[in-house]
Enzyme design. Structure first.
Site, PDB file in Angstrom:
ATOM      1  N   SER A 257      -7.875  69.167 -45.368  1.00 16.40           N
ATOM      2  CA  SER A 257      -6.925  70.270 -45.200  1.00 16.40           C
ATOM      3  C   SER A 257      -6.891  71.082 -46.525  1.00 16.40           C
ATOM      4  O   SER A 257      -6.554  72.165 -46.681  1.00 16.40           O
ATOM      5  CB  SER A 257      -5.608  69.755 -45.085  1.00 16.40           C
ATOM      6  OG  SER A 257      -5.332  68.647 -46.024  1.00 16.40           O
TER       7      SER A 257
ATOM      8  N   LEU B  85      -2.450  58.641 -53.324  1.00 14.25           N
ATOM      9  CA  LEU B  85      -3.640  59.020 -52.890  1.00 14.25           C
ATOM     10  C   LEU B  85      -4.894  58.054 -53.193  1.00 14.25           C
ATOM     11  O   LEU B  85      -5.703  57.856 -52.613  1.00 14.25           O
ATOM     12  CB  LEU B  85      -3.871  60.292 -52.910  1.00 14.25           C
ATOM     13  CG  LEU B  85      -5.313  60.899 -52.365  1.00 14.25           C
ATOM     14  CD1 LEU B  85      -5.360  60.731 -50.812  1.00 14.25           C
ATOM     15  CD2 LEU B  85      -5.411  62.592 -52.643  1.00 14.25           C
TER      16      LEU B  85
ATOM     17  N   TYR C 230     -10.811  66.319 -52.391  1.00 18.62           N
ATOM     18  CA  TYR C 230     -11.732  65.077 -52.338  1.00 18.62           C
ATOM     19  C   TYR C 230     -12.806  65.042 -52.887  1.00 18.62           C
ATOM     20  O   TYR C 230     -13.749  64.157 -53.041  1.00 18.62           O
ATOM     21  CB  TYR C 230     -11.930  65.233 -50.616  1.00 18.62           C
ATOM     22  CG  TYR C 230     -10.871  64.822 -50.052  1.00 18.62           C
ATOM     23  CD1 TYR C 230     -10.219  63.476 -49.849  1.00 18.62           C
ATOM     24  CD2 TYR C 230     -10.056  65.666 -49.269  1.00 18.62           C
ATOM     25  CE1 TYR C 230      -9.188  63.221 -49.164  1.00 18.62           C
ATOM     26  CE2 TYR C 230      -8.964  65.619 -48.671  1.00 18.62           C
ATOM     27  CZ  TYR C 230      -8.427  64.210 -48.475  1.00 18.62           C
ATOM     28  OH  TYR C 230      -7.171  63.818 -47.982  1.00 18.62           O
TER      29      TYR C 230
ATOM     30  N   VAL D 124      -4.700  61.296 -43.491  1.00 17.31           N
ATOM     31  CA  VAL D 124      -4.142  61.222 -45.082  1.00 17.31           C
ATOM     32  C   VAL D 124      -3.227  61.993 -45.262  1.00 17.31           C
ATOM     33  O   VAL D 124      -3.193  63.258 -45.124  1.00 17.31           O
ATOM     34  CB  VAL D 124      -5.581  61.387 -45.969  1.00 17.31           C
ATOM     35  CG1 VAL D 124      -5.007  60.996 -47.583  1.00 17.31           C
ATOM     36  CG2 VAL D 124      -6.773  60.477 -45.309  1.00 17.31           C
TER      37      VAL D 124
ATOM     38  N   PHE E 157     -11.615  65.569 -36.342  1.00 17.20           N
ATOM     39  CA  PHE E 157     -11.069  64.557 -36.047  1.00 17.20           C
ATOM     40  C   PHE E 157     -10.074  63.826 -37.015  1.00 17.20           C
ATOM     41  O   PHE E 157      -9.524  64.498 -37.899  1.00 17.20           O
ATOM     42  CB  PHE E 157     -12.102  63.429 -36.245  1.00 17.20           C
ATOM     43  CG  PHE E 157     -12.997  63.441 -37.460  1.00 17.20           C
ATOM     44  CD1 PHE E 157     -12.494  62.604 -38.577  1.00 17.20           C
ATOM     45  CD2 PHE E 157     -14.205  64.310 -37.667  1.00 17.20           C
ATOM     46  CE1 PHE E 157     -13.189  62.740 -39.721  1.00 17.20           C
ATOM     47  CE2 PHE E 157     -14.802  64.107 -39.064  1.00 17.20           C
ATOM     48  CZ  PHE E 157     -14.563  63.451 -39.748  1.00 17.20           C
TER      49      PHE E 157
END
Length: 405
Positions: free
Chosen positions: A112, A88, A117, A76, A405
């Site tokens: 990150s 976003l 989020y 992202v 991941f």
């Protein structure tokens, strides 16, 4: 949906969003092979790609050992020229809508910047521990049977089948571990020379039990360092997995004993790693924590039904979820404490009130609802409901994400 011939431009945008440092060639090709184009989004301003997001198709272990379909949100990034324009948010909206359409109860990610989020409903569900152990001052106490375990060096590539068998057996034992799909074994042994920072190529050691079966493995690098007094080398542990206490101890003992090294450094370990109980001095092992896996319940009913609970429970949850409004409202969760659970909509009075973010934090059993309540993030509407629910949600082991991941 991303077209395959757009991948280089799309991934280049991601590199720019993360500072403009190009990914190493080997890593770039690995990500290319793992990318699922039909789960990848690009935002374009004319011919310029200004936003990227993708998802991997995972099955994630949850309390009780079930493997639950989960979207691994990844890659992202938004171009610095297009920040604060809703790029976003629009990608997060589309990704979660697609996850719901696919029938996946969960979306998960590593962040990150963890502050980003939460507003999309992700809660921190698992933490990772790092240790830096001074092997000149810290001793290991090993359990009975350790001396019966043989350790032997192996080529990391050739040992992959044995290592993957061990990993696959461990997945159901600990929540938060993804069952590795084809191709992901390449991820864990990726070893570009440019990325070693002066350390050795990846090395592998296998632990073999008295029955001749492989019971564990460790992958690591050695970084030689010298000063005027002699060697100051260290062992950098990439991963260590074992099926029993003796194999676990044998691997740590091996790592402690590598010649010309005086420090063992390991990151991304579970917070309840048994090494904390094997070492003679926890302080000189320098444990530290950081957030790891963030969980978002996309389908509250399916997600809560999929896992087991440590105690019988009958609770009504008032769930707030402005970003995925289909989750809003009251849900009755009934669990027998023996493996069966059902979550359904209800009009009954709520016992607890919380947002989907806090539900995600508690989902894997590593974050106590009582702790969230103490911070004012879970509101108790029926006396005693928080303690009862917290006991039921608790897991036997800490959730853990063994790799990114």
């Amino acid at each position: 949906m991303l077209q395959r011939d757009e991948w280089d431009v799309w991934f280049g945008q991601l590199e720019l969003a993360f500072g403009g440092v190009p990914e190493l060639a080997q890593g770039r090709e690995l990500y290319r092979s793992l990318t699922e184009p039909d789960r990848s989004l690009g935002v374009w301003d004319g011919e310029q790609c200004v936003g990227s997001a993708s998802a991997f198709t995972f099955r994630l272990s949850v309390p009780g050992g079930a493997l639950v379909p989960a979207a691994g949100v990844t890659m992202v990034g938004v171009s610095p020229t297009h920040r604060r324009r809703g790029v976003l948010r629009s990608m997060m909206r589309r990704l979660l809508d697609d996850v719901r359409t696919a029938g996946e109860p969960l979306a998960v990610l590593t962040a990150s910047d963890p502050a980003i989020y939460g507003r999309f409903g992700y809660g921190t569900a698992a933490y990772a521990m790092a240790v830096e152990i001074d092997t000149t001052r810290v001793r290991l106490s090993v359990p009975p049977g350790t001396d019966e375990v043989a350790v032997r060096l192996a080529d990391p590539e050739k040992a992959l089948p044995d290592c993957e068998r061990v990993y696959a057996e461990l997945v159901a034992r600990r929540p938060g571990m993804p069952a590795r799909r084809p191709g992901w074994d390449r991820y864990v042994v990726s070893d570009p020379p440019e990325g070693r920072d002066g350390a050795s190529p990846l090395q592998c050691v296998l632990a073999e039990g008295p029955d001749g079966e492989i019971a564990g493995y460790a992958r690591y690098r050695v970084k030689p360092e010298w000063d005027h007094s002699g060697s100051e080398g260290r062992v950098e542990v990439v991963d260590l997995d074992a099926l029993d206490p003796a194999a676990t101890a044998a691997l740590w003992r091996y790592l402690f004993g590598i010649d010309l090294t005086w420090t063992v450094r390991a990151g991304r370990r579970p917070v309840d790693d048994p090494v904390l109980h094997l070492v003679s001095d926890v302080r000189r092992s320098k444990p530290s924590l950081r957030d790891s896996l963030h969980v978002r319940l996309v389908d509250v009913a399916a997600a809560l039904t999929a896992r087991t609970y440590a105690a019988p429970l009958d609770v009504v949850l008032e769930v707030e979820d402005a970003f995925c409004p289909w989750n809003e409202g009251r849900w009755r969760l009934v669990a027998d404490g023996a493996g069966s659970a059902v979550c359904t909509r209800t009009a009954e009075p709520a016992d607890l009130e919380l947002s989907v973010r806090e539900l995600g934090s508690a989902y894997l059993g590593g974050t106590a609802l009582t702790s969230l309540a103490a911070a004012g993030l879970v509101r108790e509407l029926r006396p005693g409901a928080v303690v009862r629910a917290s006991r039921a949600f608790a897991g036997d082991v800490a959730p853990w994400l063994p790799h990114g991941f």
